[in-house]
Motif scaffolding. Structure first.
Motif, mmCIF file in Angstrom:
data_model
loop_
_atom_site.group_PDB
_atom_site.id
_atom_site.type_symbol
_atom_site.label_atom_id
_atom_site.label_comp_id
_atom_site.label_asym_id
_atom_site.label_seq_id
_atom_site.Cartn_x
_atom_site.Cartn_y
_atom_site.Cartn_z
ATOM 1 N N PHE A 164 31.014 38.586 39.967
ATOM 2 C CA PHE A 164 31.118 37.119 39.931
ATOM 3 C C PHE A 164 30.172 36.505 40.958
ATOM 4 O O PHE A 164 29.544 35.471 40.695
ATOM 5 N N THR A 165 30.062 37.121 42.137
ATOM 6 C CA THR A 165 29.135 36.617 43.155
ATOM 7 C C THR A 165 27.716 36.600 42.601
ATOM 8 O O THR A 165 26.982 35.623 42.741
ATOM 9 N N LYS A 166 27.366 37.698 41.927
ATOM 10 C CA LYS A 166 26.018 37.813 41.369
ATOM 11 C C LYS A 166 25.758 36.717 40.320
ATOM 12 O O LYS A 166 24.749 36.026 40.368
ATOM 13 N N LYS A 181 37.097 44.744 43.596
ATOM 14 C CA LYS A 181 35.847 44.633 44.363
ATOM 15 C C LYS A 181 34.671 44.399 43.402
ATOM 16 O O LYS A 181 33.828 43.522 43.619
ATOM 17 N N ASN A 182 34.651 45.185 42.301
ATOM 18 C CA ASN A 182 33.557 45.023 41.328
ATOM 19 C C ASN A 182 33.581 43.646 40.683
ATOM 20 O O ASN A 182 32.538 43.037 40.458
ATOM 21 N N MET A 183 34.794 43.160 40.387
ATOM 22 C CA MET A 183 34.894 41.808 39.815
ATOM 23 C C MET A 183 34.275 40.810 40.779
ATOM 24 O O MET A 183 33.438 39.987 40.392
ATOM 25 N N ASP A 195 32.462 38.872 30.200
ATOM 26 C CA ASP A 195 33.000 38.442 31.473
ATOM 27 C C ASP A 195 33.302 39.654 32.348
ATOM 28 O O ASP A 195 33.924 40.606 31.893
ATOM 29 N N PRO A 196 32.874 39.621 33.643
ATOM 30 C CA PRO A 196 33.126 40.760 34.536
ATOM 31 C C PRO A 196 34.611 41.097 34.641
ATOM 32 O O PRO A 196 34.979 42.264 34.764
ATOM 33 N N MET A 197 35.481 40.080 34.604
ATOM 34 C CA MET A 197 36.898 40.358 34.784
ATOM 35 C C MET A 197 37.418 41.240 33.658
ATOM 36 O O MET A 197 38.147 42.194 33.879
ATOM 37 N N TRP A 229 32.217 35.468 46.075
ATOM 38 C CA TRP A 229 33.414 35.180 45.289
ATOM 39 C C TRP A 229 34.332 36.387 45.325
ATOM 40 O O TRP A 229 33.879 37.522 45.267
ATOM 41 N N LYS A 230 35.641 36.128 45.432
ATOM 42 C CA LYS A 230 36.570 37.225 45.624
ATOM 43 C C LYS A 230 37.914 36.925 44.982
ATOM 44 O O LYS A 230 38.266 35.767 44.784
ATOM 45 N N LEU A 231 38.676 37.983 44.711
ATOM 46 C CA LEU A 231 40.054 37.799 44.230
ATOM 47 C C LEU A 231 41.008 38.168 45.359
ATOM 48 O O LEU A 231 40.681 38.968 46.231
#
Lengths: 304, 421
Positions: free
Chosen positions: B413-415, B407-409, B386-388, B219-221
């Motif tokens: 989110f991928t995790k 990148k961390n977000m 929430d990671p965001m 997952w990516k932004l």
């Protein structure tokens, strides 16, 4: 609220009695020496009174402000426009009579049972010295090392399997035995000389009579203190009643009050008056039992 | 003495008997007739009942259908704990309004596909599980929106777009609130809830698609999200927007209510509260800025049925007249097509919110809620933090740069989003 008052009142009284002794000795002393002796402690105590009382008065005065005034800038301590609409809304929105009733049933029954169990257990552990009573005492002390939250899940399963789920008994039964109460009574009865028991035995008392007629009456300060604490604990209990009760009609006051806190917003204009109303019974109890709480014999149970 | 002993024992037995009796008295509520279709009594669980809308509907159901509805209103923050425990005790409610489904009780949910179809529920909020069952229907919708202090705007002589006008851009909006601040001495230009939900809507308005799944399942932004983040940092400067909101959770709604702030980026749920709690100034909902994308992020709770009798209630609840009444009573935005509620208070604002939802691209407006519902149905338990939001706070405080934050977000989110596999 009551705890805040305890810490304010206790030194206050002690200081008063101390100063009374001082003034009786120095009736001829000059005004300045009296002032020098008393001023620092009095100023300090008034400072503490203000620190502790400020948030309480802020809460009470804010409960008389309208919703539009709570966040208006500049903030004011006293309401510009006194209104009781928050109280009216809180009263109509929350069925106080029912929740007061439920909470009172729980608090009163638990307190009575806690007193009976704690005084008997504490007495037995203090006066009958066998290896297994000592082991039992250790077991009770160990329970204080596990916070309620940790044993919540297993406790829930036990209460459910006993058929107490969704009943007020489900809140009462697990709260009866408290290590604090037992410990308090044990420490108190240890200070009572064994000779009193022997004298009573010589007079023909049975063991139960010794407890009921000799020991129980002298432990009155201990009983009142524990009663007040136990009542307060149950009155303010939140998470356990929330888990056990599944019917709004059986909810206790704290659970009902929390429903005013929503997902994205809090209805302060109703929550503040509702909190003030919920405080009243505890304040009344405190007023009646004040002399036991702040009296010098409160710490009777902790001598040892 | 044996006499005293006897009395004590008798008293003890009596006490135990009283306790056990009260225990029996209470257990009748739950599952006495749970299996049958036409129960005469159902339980409805919810929290956050705006204007007593749910309680009103419960009373109406009793009047219409002769079925008694037991209300269980639970504090919002503990609703899921409460229902999970009720499941353990085999005492689940018949109908519940929940913020999310929970693996503890998902297998007991009724299939609501026929109800969703019959009452024309909005398609992009419907999710099916792996067996093709549709277990949730949105109870109502919420939308991000922009409210302004019109007293301040009018005093400064600064104009703002009307619902039919072309929306302003974020640059134009910031320029306008700066003018308002200069002319009126307002303490801050704007406040915004420190929430992922609002932040995503903000990103969508910069043309971002938010957190999207890539071909390799991560997952990516996107790069527009970076532009949005940088814009957020630019306005989070203690003049346009107080830093304390993101950094230390200061309450933006209280700041706006104080009358010292020109605009508030929040959502329609504030309206019911503002009607009662703001009287010192005028306020209004206006179109949100678009840079250049017109967008919003929609939020919702879900209605679920845990027994056939509960499903019957939902069929009744979603019927046109009842649902319209529910929306009007509680100032809720409808989650069904073809419902046109007329709100007694602030109707204009509420209509604007409905238009905002209608005009926002479907691809982004429901993306967050649908992704999270799909994961929850599969059994994933998402973290409360929430990671965001976490990473945004770090970025705004200067702990990391925009690229690292994004990148961390993405990594977090991928995790979380892939944790069920």
């Amino acid at each position: 609220m009551s705890q805040a008052s305890i810490s304010v009142q206790t030194p206050n009284q002690q200081a008063n009695s101390a100063s009374r002794k001082v003034s009786s000795k120095q009736t001829s002393g000059s005004f300045w020496s009296k002032f020098r002796d008393k001023a620092p402690s009095t100023i300090m105590l008034w400072f503490l009174v203000i620190c502790f009382a400020f948030p309480v008065f802020w809460l009470i005065l804010s409960s008389f402000k309208g919703a539009d005034e709570l966040f208006a800038v500049p903030f004011s301590f006293f309401p510009k426009r006194w209104t009781t609409s928050g109280y009216a809304q809180a009263w109509s929105q929350i069925d106080f009579a029912r929740y007061f009733g439920n909470t009172a049933v729980v608090a009163i029954i638990t307190t009575i049972l806690t007193l009976i169990v704690s005084s008997m257990t504490g007495y037995a552990l203090a006066k009958y010295d066998y290896w297994w009573t000592r082991l039992f005492f250790l077991g009770i002390l160990l329970t204080t090392m596990l916070p309620t939250e940790v044993i919540m899940s297993p406790s829930f399963l036990v209460v459910r399997d006993l058929g107490l789920y969704n009943t007020l008994a489900g809140i009462i039964v697990p709260s009866i035995i408290t290590a604090t109460g037992i410990f308090m009574f044990r420490q108190f009865f240890i200070t009572v000389p064994d000779e009193m028991m022997q004298a009573a035995r010589v007079d023909g008392c049975s063991e139960l009579q010794i407890f009921l007629r000799v020991m129980l009456p002298i432990s009155k300060p201990c009983m009142v203190t524990l009663a007040i604490f136990s009542f307060q604990w149950r009155w303010n209990d939140y998470i356990w009643p929330l888990l056990i009760l599944n019917d709004s009609k059986r909810f206790t006051l704290q659970v009902a009050l929390r429903t005013l806190v929503g997902a994205e917003k809090i209805n302060w204009a109703v929550l503040l008056p509702a909190s003030v109303i919920s405080m009243i019974p505890l304040v009344v109890i405190f007023m009646f039992c004040q002399k036991y709480i702040v009296g010098s014999d409160v710490d009777a149970g902790f001598k040892g | 003495m044996p006499g005293v002993m006897k009395k004590a024992v008798t008293a003890g037995i009596a006490l135990a008997a009283v306790l056990s009796m009260s225990a029996c008295g209470g257990s009748g509520n739950g599952d006495s007739n749970k299996s049958s279709d036409d129960k005469k009594e159902i339980t409805l669980t919810f929290s956050d009942d705006q204007n007593n809308a749910y309680k009103t509907m419960a009373e109406k159901y009793t009047k219409d259908k002769g079925v008694k509805v037991n209300i269980m209103e639970v504090p919002y923050s503990d609703l899921s704990t409460k229902i999970a425990n009720a499941a353990k005790a085999n005492d689940l409610p018949d109908v519940a309004r929940v913020p999310q489904v929970n693996p503890v009780w998902t297998d007991q949910l009724e299939d609501l596909s026929d109800i969703a179809q019959k009452h024309d529920a909005m398609k992009d909020f419907l999710v099916k599980d792996s067996d093709g069952k549709m277990t949730t229907i949105a109870s109502d919708l919420t939308s991000v929106g922009l409210m302004i202090n019109t007293t301040l705007f009018d005093k400064a002589g600064v104009s703002y777009p009307k619902p039919a006008d072309k929306p302003w851009t974020w640059d134009e909006f910031i320029e306008a609130i700066t003018k308002v601040q200069d002319a009126t001495g307002a303490k801050y230009g704007m406040v915004m809830d420190a929430s992922t939900h609002r932040e995503r809507s903000f990103m969508y308005q910069f043309g971002s698609k938010g957190v999207q799944q890539q071909k390799d399942k991560t997952w990516k932004l996107d790069s527009q999200a970076k532009t949005a983040l940088e814009f957020l940092k630019k306005i989070d400067n203690d003049k346009t927007m107080p830093k304390s909101i993101w950094a230390s959770n200061e309450d933006p709604s209280a700041l706006f209510k104080s009358g010292q702030v020109a605009a508030y980026y929040s959502g329609n749920w504030q309206i019911a509260d503002f009607i009662n709690s703001i009287s010192a100034f005028q306020w209004k909902t206006v179109p949100m800025p678009a840079q250049p994308t017109v967008a919003t992020n929609v939020g919702t709770n879900y209605m679920v049925a845990l027994s056939p009798a509960g499903k019957k209630f939902l069929d009744w609840y979603y019927s046109k007249d009842n649902y319209t009444q529910f929306c009007e009573k509680g100032s809720y935005l409808p989650a069904l097509n073809g419902i046109t509620p007329h709100y007694a208070q602030r109707n204009e604002d509420m209509q604007l919110y409905q238009d905002i939802i209608k005009n926002a691209p479907a691809e982004t407006r429901s993306h967050q809620v649908v992704t999270q519902l799909q994961l929850a149905i599969k059994g994933a338990v998402l973290p409360k933090d929430d990671p965001m939001k976490q990473e945004t706070v770090k970025y705004l405080s200067g702990e990391e740069d925009a690229d690292a934050a994004l990148k961390n977000m993405g990594d977090l989110f991928t995790k979380y989003y892939n944790s069920e596999q």
